[in-house]
Design a protein around this motif. Structure first.
Motif, PDB file in Angstrom:
ATOM      1  N   CYS A  66      29.232 -35.168 -33.146  1.00  0.00           N
ATOM      2  CA  CYS A  66      30.661 -34.914 -33.353  1.00  0.00           C
ATOM      3  C   CYS A  66      31.470 -36.200 -33.195  1.00  0.00           C
ATOM      4  CB  CYS A  66      31.151 -33.860 -32.368  1.00  0.00           C
ATOM      5  SG  CYS A  66      30.411 -32.232 -32.575  1.00  0.00           S
ATOM      6  N   THR A  67      31.078 -37.033 -32.240  1.00  0.00           N
ATOM      7  CA  THR A  67      31.763 -38.315 -32.067  1.00  0.00           C
ATOM      8  C   THR A  67      31.608 -39.193 -33.305  1.00  0.00           C
ATOM      9  OG1 THR A  67      31.353 -38.211 -29.682  1.00  0.00           O
ATOM     10  CG2 THR A  67      31.936 -40.360 -30.607  1.00  0.00           C
ATOM     11  N   ALA A  68      30.414 -39.207 -33.883  1.00  0.00           N
ATOM     12  CA  ALA A  68      30.194 -39.983 -35.106  1.00  0.00           C
ATOM     13  C   ALA A  68      31.019 -39.436 -36.267  1.00  0.00           C
ATOM     14  CB  ALA A  68      28.705 -39.978 -35.454  1.00  0.00           C
ATOM     15  N   LYS A  69      31.119 -38.105 -36.357  1.00  0.00           N
ATOM     16  CA  LYS A  69      31.929 -37.498 -37.421  1.00  0.00           C
ATOM     17  C   LYS A  69      33.403 -37.825 -37.244  1.00  0.00           C
ATOM     18  CE  LYS A  69      28.814 -33.619 -38.343  1.00  0.00           C
ATOM     19  NZ  LYS A  69      28.668 -32.126 -38.310  1.00  0.00           N
ATOM     20  N   LEU A  70      33.874 -37.784 -35.999  1.00  0.00           N
ATOM     21  CA  LEU A  70      35.272 -38.117 -35.733  1.00  0.00           C
ATOM     22  C   LEU A  70      35.550 -39.577 -36.061  1.00  0.00           C
ATOM     23  CD1 LEU A  70      38.031 -37.342 -34.650  1.00  0.00           C
ATOM     24  CD2 LEU A  70      37.209 -37.853 -32.341  1.00  0.00           C
ATOM     25  N   HIS A  71      34.627 -40.457 -35.717  1.00  0.00           N
ATOM     26  CA  HIS A  71      34.794 -41.873 -36.056  1.00  0.00           C
ATOM     27  C   HIS A  71      34.840 -42.070 -37.568  1.00  0.00           C
ATOM     28  CE1 HIS A  71      33.265 -46.008 -36.839  1.00  0.00           C
ATOM     29  NE2 HIS A  71      34.114 -46.302 -35.871  1.00  0.00           N
ATOM     30  N   ARG A  72      34.022 -41.331 -38.276  1.00  0.00           N
ATOM     31  CA  ARG A  72      34.027 -41.427 -39.736  1.00  0.00           C
ATOM     32  C   ARG A  72      35.347 -40.931 -40.317  1.00  0.00           C
ATOM     33  NH1 ARG A  72      29.500 -38.617 -43.692  1.00  0.00           N
ATOM     34  NH2 ARG A  72      29.827 -39.933 -45.519  1.00  0.00           N
ATOM     35  N   ILE A  74      38.313 -40.984 -38.779  1.00  0.00           N
ATOM     36  CA  ILE A  74      39.358 -41.962 -38.487  1.00  0.00           C
ATOM     37  C   ILE A  74      39.212 -43.196 -39.377  1.00  0.00           C
ATOM     38  CG2 ILE A  74      40.330 -43.427 -36.691  1.00  0.00           C
ATOM     39  CD1 ILE A  74      40.921 -40.439 -36.437  1.00  0.00           C
ATOM     40  N   CYS A  75      37.989 -43.587 -39.676  1.00  0.00           N
ATOM     41  CA  CYS A  75      37.780 -44.713 -40.605  1.00  0.00           C
ATOM     42  C   CYS A  75      38.342 -44.389 -41.978  1.00  0.00           C
ATOM     43  CB  CYS A  75      36.291 -45.040 -40.699  1.00  0.00           C
ATOM     44  SG  CYS A  75      35.594 -45.821 -39.227  1.00  0.00           S
ATOM     45  N   HIS A  76      38.145 -43.151 -42.425  1.00  0.00           N
ATOM     46  CA  HIS A  76      38.699 -42.747 -43.715  1.00  0.00           C
ATOM     47  C   HIS A  76      40.228 -42.754 -43.683  1.00  0.00           C
ATOM     48  CE1 HIS A  76      39.387 -40.543 -47.411  1.00  0.00           C
ATOM     49  NE2 HIS A  76      40.051 -39.629 -46.728  1.00  0.00           N
ATOM     50  N   VAL A  77      40.811 -42.238 -42.602  1.00  0.00           N
ATOM     51  CA  VAL A  77      42.272 -42.239 -42.489  1.00  0.00           C
ATOM     52  C   VAL A  77      42.805 -43.664 -42.461  1.00  0.00           C
ATOM     53  CG1 VAL A  77      44.199 -41.587 -41.007  1.00  0.00           C
ATOM     54  CG2 VAL A  77      42.305 -40.002 -41.339  1.00  0.00           C
ATOM     55  N   ASN A  78      42.114 -44.542 -41.725  1.00  0.00           N
ATOM     56  CA  ASN A  78      42.555 -45.937 -41.617  1.00  0.00           C
ATOM     57  C   ASN A  78      42.476 -46.662 -42.953  1.00  0.00           C
ATOM     58  OD1 ASN A  78      43.374 -48.288 -40.052  1.00  0.00           O
ATOM     59  ND2 ASN A  78      41.297 -49.036 -40.397  1.00  0.00           N
ATOM     60  N   ALA A 236      41.941 -27.141 -57.777  1.00  0.00           N
ATOM     61  CA  ALA A 236      42.626 -27.934 -56.758  1.00  0.00           C
ATOM     62  C   ALA A 236      42.190 -27.561 -55.347  1.00  0.00           C
ATOM     63  CB  ALA A 236      44.137 -27.759 -56.906  1.00  0.00           C
ATOM     64  N   ALA A 237      41.702 -26.326 -55.147  1.00  0.00           N
ATOM     65  CA  ALA A 237      41.282 -25.886 -53.821  1.00  0.00           C
ATOM     66  C   ALA A 237      39.852 -26.277 -53.497  1.00  0.00           C
ATOM     67  CB  ALA A 237      41.436 -24.368 -53.705  1.00  0.00           C
ATOM     68  N   ASP A 238      39.200 -26.997 -54.381  1.00  0.00           N
ATOM     69  CA  ASP A 238      37.803 -27.368 -54.169  1.00  0.00           C
ATOM     70  C   ASP A 238      37.634 -28.294 -52.977  1.00  0.00           C
ATOM     71  OD1 ASP A 238      35.102 -27.063 -55.304  1.00  0.00           O
ATOM     72  OD2 ASP A 238      35.206 -29.230 -55.595  1.00  0.00           O
ATOM     73  N   VAL A 239      38.657 -29.063 -52.661  1.00  0.00           N
ATOM     74  CA  VAL A 239      38.571 -30.023 -51.556  1.00  0.00           C
ATOM     75  C   VAL A 239      38.481 -29.314 -50.207  1.00  0.00           C
ATOM     76  CG1 VAL A 239      41.067 -30.213 -51.303  1.00  0.00           C
ATOM     77  CG2 VAL A 239      39.626 -32.131 -50.647  1.00  0.00           C
ATOM     78  N   PHE A 240      38.880 -28.048 -50.136  1.00  0.00           N
ATOM     79  CA  PHE A 240      38.829 -27.316 -48.879  1.00  0.00           C
ATOM     80  C   PHE A 240      37.484 -26.651 -48.633  1.00  0.00           C
ATOM     81  CE2 PHE A 240      43.313 -26.812 -50.392  1.00  0.00           C
ATOM     82  CZ  PHE A 240      43.841 -27.767 -49.552  1.00  0.00           C
ATOM     83  N   THR A 241      36.610 -26.638 -49.617  1.00  0.00           N
ATOM     84  CA  THR A 241      35.360 -25.881 -49.494  1.00  0.00           C
ATOM     85  C   THR A 241      34.109 -26.715 -49.742  1.00  0.00           C
ATOM     86  OG1 THR A 241      35.452 -25.226 -51.838  1.00  0.00           O
ATOM     87  CG2 THR A 241      36.535 -23.782 -50.258  1.00  0.00           C
ATOM     88  N   LYS A 242      34.251 -27.980 -50.045  1.00  0.00           N
ATOM     89  CA  LYS A 242      33.090 -28.806 -50.364  1.00  0.00           C
ATOM     90  C   LYS A 242      33.069 -30.032 -49.467  1.00  0.00           C
ATOM     91  CE  LYS A 242      31.910 -26.305 -54.005  1.00  0.00           C
ATOM     92  NZ  LYS A 242      33.013 -25.320 -53.923  1.00  0.00           N
ATOM     93  N   TYR A 243      31.872 -30.444 -49.101  1.00  0.00           N
ATOM     94  CA  TYR A 243      31.702 -31.705 -48.389  1.00  0.00           C
ATOM     95  C   TYR A 243      31.770 -32.849 -49.387  1.00  0.00           C
ATOM     96  CZ  TYR A 243      30.220 -29.263 -44.184  1.00  0.00           C
ATOM     97  OH  TYR A 243      30.182 -28.458 -43.081  1.00  0.00           O
ATOM     98  N   ARG A 244      32.486 -33.904 -49.037  1.00  0.00           N
ATOM     99  CA  ARG A 244      32.627 -35.055 -49.921  1.00  0.00           C
ATOM    100  C   ARG A 244      32.373 -36.330 -49.133  1.00  0.00           C
ATOM    101  NH1 ARG A 244      34.821 -33.697 -54.755  1.00  0.00           N
ATOM    102  NH2 ARG A 244      35.923 -31.719 -54.889  1.00  0.00           N
ATOM    103  N   SER A 245      31.936 -37.350 -49.849  1.00  0.00           N
ATOM    104  CA  SER A 245      31.763 -38.652 -49.212  1.00  0.00           C
ATOM    105  C   SER A 245      33.133 -39.250 -48.947  1.00  0.00           C
ATOM    106  CB  SER A 245      30.943 -39.584 -50.114  1.00  0.00           C
ATOM    107  OG  SER A 245      31.581 -39.770 -51.358  1.00  0.00           O
ATOM    108  N   TRP A 246      33.269 -39.977 -47.830  1.00  0.00           N
ATOM    109  CA  TRP A 246      34.554 -40.533 -47.457  1.00  0.00           C
ATOM    110  C   TRP A 246      34.822 -41.836 -48.201  1.00  0.00           C
ATOM    111  CZ3 TRP A 246      37.750 -37.363 -45.885  1.00  0.00           C
ATOM    112  CH2 TRP A 246      37.430 -36.355 -45.001  1.00  0.00           C
TER     113      TRP A 246
END
Length: 276
Positions: A66-72, A74-78, A236-246
């Motif tokens: 979970c820590t790695a996912k959170l870091h990922r 925040i990296c995407h947001v940054n 347009a709602a596909d982003v809420f249901t699919k995993y995507r690369s950051w």
């Protein structure tokens, strides 16, 4: 003195507030970071809703993954802090429609195999594309098929979020009656709702999900909404249901007009990619 203050802050950790909190205790640090991201997600960054939702499920059972996912996250947001959301209204009020994009996955969460409902509500017209709301919510129990997950998502979003606010949309668009245009990319779900045999095909959903799905078929027959077939690339709602690369994913950002530069033309995705 500044170094002493910084050292004192590092040592004064409240139990359960670090990223290595024991199972069963609220990880206050992770919750604080995720809720700060959620504030941005619900205002203008809908592409962040799904990862925040998945992380929020683990606040009381936080681990290194979970820590790695959170870091990922925040990296995407940054890396996308310069992105802005652009919206367009270039038509008279009588030419603008209320469009609802509805989507659902099927058991994508490996932890409990539950599906996720996603929806996006926009003002749509020939030269208008104005997102006004979105939702990403995990379903209450497991779905046995993709049509079941799609019907549950359609029922929840219509009953709890769209139909109760139609009076406000009618006042905004200055019309006597507003009929939502619902875009669905699953042809089996489209056929079930149009045929009216929703109880025969998915009658058990009323017990498992505790939803009256027959209400959707009744609303469709009485003209409460119009169901349209939508191409998957225009969902347009596909982003809420699919995993995507950051990475800067055009498929995730385009439906919400998220861009680092100025957008000069509205996409009008639902009309452009509508199947014949």
């Amino acid at each position: 003195s500044e170094m002493c203050i910084r050292d004192r802050r590092k040592k004064a950790l409240v139990p359960g507030s670090g990223f290595d909190s024991p199972c069963g205790e609220l990880n206050r640090n992770a919750a604080s970071v995720c809720m700060a991201c959620l504030y941005c997600a619900r205002l203008a960054r809908p592409d962040l809703l799904r990862p925040i939702q998945r992380l929020a499920e683990n606040f009381h059972k936080w681990d290194n993954l979970c820590t790695a996912k959170l870091h990922r996250l925040i990296c995407h947001v940054n890396s996308t802090v310069d992105m802005k959301q652009y919206s367009f209204i270039g038509d008279p009020w009588h030419q603008i429609q209320l469009a609802l994009f509805v989507d659902a996955d099927w058991g994508s969460d490996n932890a409990d195999k539950k599906s996720t409902s996603g929806g996006c509500m926009v003002f749509l017209g020939p030269n208008t594309y104005y997102p006004i709301g979105w939702i990403c919510k995990k379903q209450g129990c497991q779905s046995l098929s993709t049509p079941e997950a799609e019907v549950v998502a359609l029922t929840v979003i219509l009953v709890k979020y769209v139909l109760p606010m139609l009076w406000f949309i009618e006042a905004m668009l200055r019309v006597d009656k507003c009929i939502p245009q619902v875009y669905e990319d699953n042809q089996a779900t489209h056929a079930i709702v149009v045929s009216g045999k929703i109880d025969k095909a998915l009658g058990y959903v009323g017990r498992t999900h505790e939803l009256g799905i027959s209400f959707v078929a009744e609303q469709y027959k009485t003209g409460g909404f119009v169901l349209r077939d939508c191409h998957t690339k225009a969902m347009a709602a596909d982003v809420f249901t699919k995993y995507r690369s950051w990475r800067v994913d055009a498929c995730a950002h385009a439906p919400f007009n998220l861009s680092a530069g100025e957008i000069r033309k509205a996409p009008c995705l639902g009309i452009q990619y509508q199947r014949s």
